[in-house]
Design a protein around this motif. Structure first.
Motif, short mmCIF file in Angstrom:
data_model
loop_
_atom_site.label_atom_id
_atom_site.label_comp_id
_atom_site.label_asym_id
_atom_site.label_seq_id
_atom_site.Cartn_x
_atom_site.Cartn_y
_atom_site.Cartn_z
N MET A 1 0.65 -1.25 -0.31
CA MET A 1 0.76 0.19 -0.13
C MET A 1 0.72 0.78 0.07
O MET A 1 1.72 0.99 0.66
CB MET A 1 -0.68 -0.44 1.23
N LYS A 2 0.90 1.85 -1.06
CA LYS A 2 1.15 3.09 -1.29
C LYS A 2 0.42 4.66 -1.34
O LYS A 2 -0.13 4.63 -2.13
CB LYS A 2 2.17 2.79 -1.60
N MET A 3 0.36 5.99 0.14
CA MET A 3 -0.25 6.57 -0.71
C MET A 3 -0.05 8.03 -0.45
O MET A 3 1.21 8.11 1.13
CB MET A 3 -1.63 6.70 0.47
N SER B 1 -7.53 1.17 -13.43
CA SER B 1 -6.90 -0.33 -13.52
C SER B 1 -6.37 -0.18 -14.47
O SER B 1 -5.01 -0.52 -14.48
CB SER B 1 -7.92 -0.82 -14.20
N LYS B 2 -5.93 0.09 -15.41
CA LYS B 2 -4.94 1.19 -16.08
C LYS B 2 -3.60 1.87 -16.11
O LYS B 2 -2.80 1.69 -16.72
CB LYS B 2 -5.36 1.06 -17.97
N SER C 1 -17.37 3.16 -6.77
CA SER C 1 -15.64 3.16 -6.59
C SER C 1 -15.02 3.49 -5.79
O SER C 1 -14.07 3.00 -6.18
CB SER C 1 -15.70 5.04 -7.68
N ASP C 2 -15.33 3.57 -4.37
CA ASP C 2 -14.95 2.98 -3.33
C ASP C 2 -13.88 1.56 -3.09
O ASP C 2 -13.24 1.59 -2.75
CB ASP C 2 -15.22 3.34 -1.94
N ILE D 1 -10.09 0.89 -3.20
CA ILE D 1 -9.06 0.17 -2.28
C ILE D 1 -8.68 -1.18 -2.73
O ILE D 1 -7.46 -1.10 -2.46
CB ILE D 1 -10.50 -0.43 -1.54
N ASP D 2 -9.38 -2.24 -3.72
CA ASP D 2 -8.52 -2.45 -4.78
C ASP D 2 -7.67 -2.55 -5.44
O ASP D 2 -6.47 -2.76 -4.44
CB ASP D 2 -9.51 -3.47 -5.30
#
Length: 202
Positions: free
Chosen positions: A1-3, A77-78, A101-102, A106-107
C-alpha cells in the motif's frame, strides 16, 4: 500500500517527487475532481493539473458522478496513479459509494497502485468522515446515510491546519474530537506519506 495524502498537492510537489522514487514523466494519472463539483471555489483543481503537467504526468479526467462504472473501472485499473481532489468530503463519499468506486480504489491500492489524495481526497481514507462536519457541508450529500470512510488508515487527517480560511474549522474539529479520535492535523506544506502500515508526516 502506497499513499501520498496532502492538504494542497501543488504546494508539496517536491515531497511527492522524493516519495515516489521514480521519474514520473510519461506516467498517467486518473484525476478524480468529483469532490470539487459542488464547490464555488475550485482553484486547487487547476493548481493540481498544473502540478501534474510540470511533472510530465498525463492526466485522464474521471468525474465519478458522470461516468459509467465500466469507464471508471477501466481507467482506475489501467492508469499508473490515482488522484482524488479536494472539495466536499461528504459528496465525494456519496459518489464513491453510488458508483462502487470506493471498492475499486481500495482494490487498486491493495494491489500496489499509488494513491494521491488532496484535502477531501485525504480525509476519505479515515475510518469515518463525520468528524469533518465543521469543515464540509453535509447537506451537499443528501443521499449519504452513513459516514464510514475507505478506512485504509486508522488516523483521522485534518488538512489545512494553520490555513487562514480553514483554521477555525480545524480548531473546532480538534476541540470536539481530540479525546475520542486519533486526529492528525497537517499544514498545506506537509504531506502524509504512507508505505504499507507506516505513516510519516513530512
Amino acid at each position: 500500500m502506497k499513499m501520498f495524502l496532502s492538504s494542497s498537492f501543488a504546494d508539496v510537489i517536491d515531497l511527492f517527487s522524493e516519495f515516489i522514487h521514480e521519474n514520473p514523466r510519461g506516467k498517467v494519472v486518473t484525476f478524480i475532481p468529483t469532490a470539487s463539483t459542488t464547490e464555488a471555489i475550485t482553484h486547487y483543481v487547476d493548481s493540481a493539473i498544473a502540478a501534474f503537467n510540470d511533472l510530465g504526468i498525463t492526466i485522464e479526467m474521471l468525474d465519478l458522478s458522470k461516468c459509467a462504472t465500466s469507464e471508471i473501472e477501466e481507467k482506475l485499473s489501467k492508469n499508473d496513479y490515482i488522484y482524488v481532489s479536494g472539495g466536499n468530503t461528504f459528496y465525494l463519499l456519496q459518489e464513491l459509494r453510488k458508483t462502487g468506486s470506493d471498492k475499486l480504489i481500495i482494490d487498486q491500492i491493495k494491489k500496489g497502485k499509488l494513491y494521491i489524495g488532496e484535502s477531501a481526497g485525504s480525509i476519505i481514507m479515515a475510518p469515518d468522515i463525520e468528524y469533518v462536519a465543521f469543515m464540509d457541508d453535509k447537506t451537499k450529500a443528501s443521499d449519504l446515510t452513513r459516514f464510514t470512510g475507505l478506512n485504509l488508515i486508522r488516523q483521522y487527517p485534518i488538512p489545512h491546519s494553520g490555513n487562514k480560511y480553514f483554521n477555525e474549522a480545524v480548531k473546532k474539529i480538534i476541540e470536539c474530537h481530540e479525546s475520542k479520535l486519533d486526529l492528525l492535523p497537517f499544514t498545506d506544506d506537509q504531506a502524509l506519506l504512507i508505505s504499507n502500515d507506516d505513516l510519516i508526516v513530512r
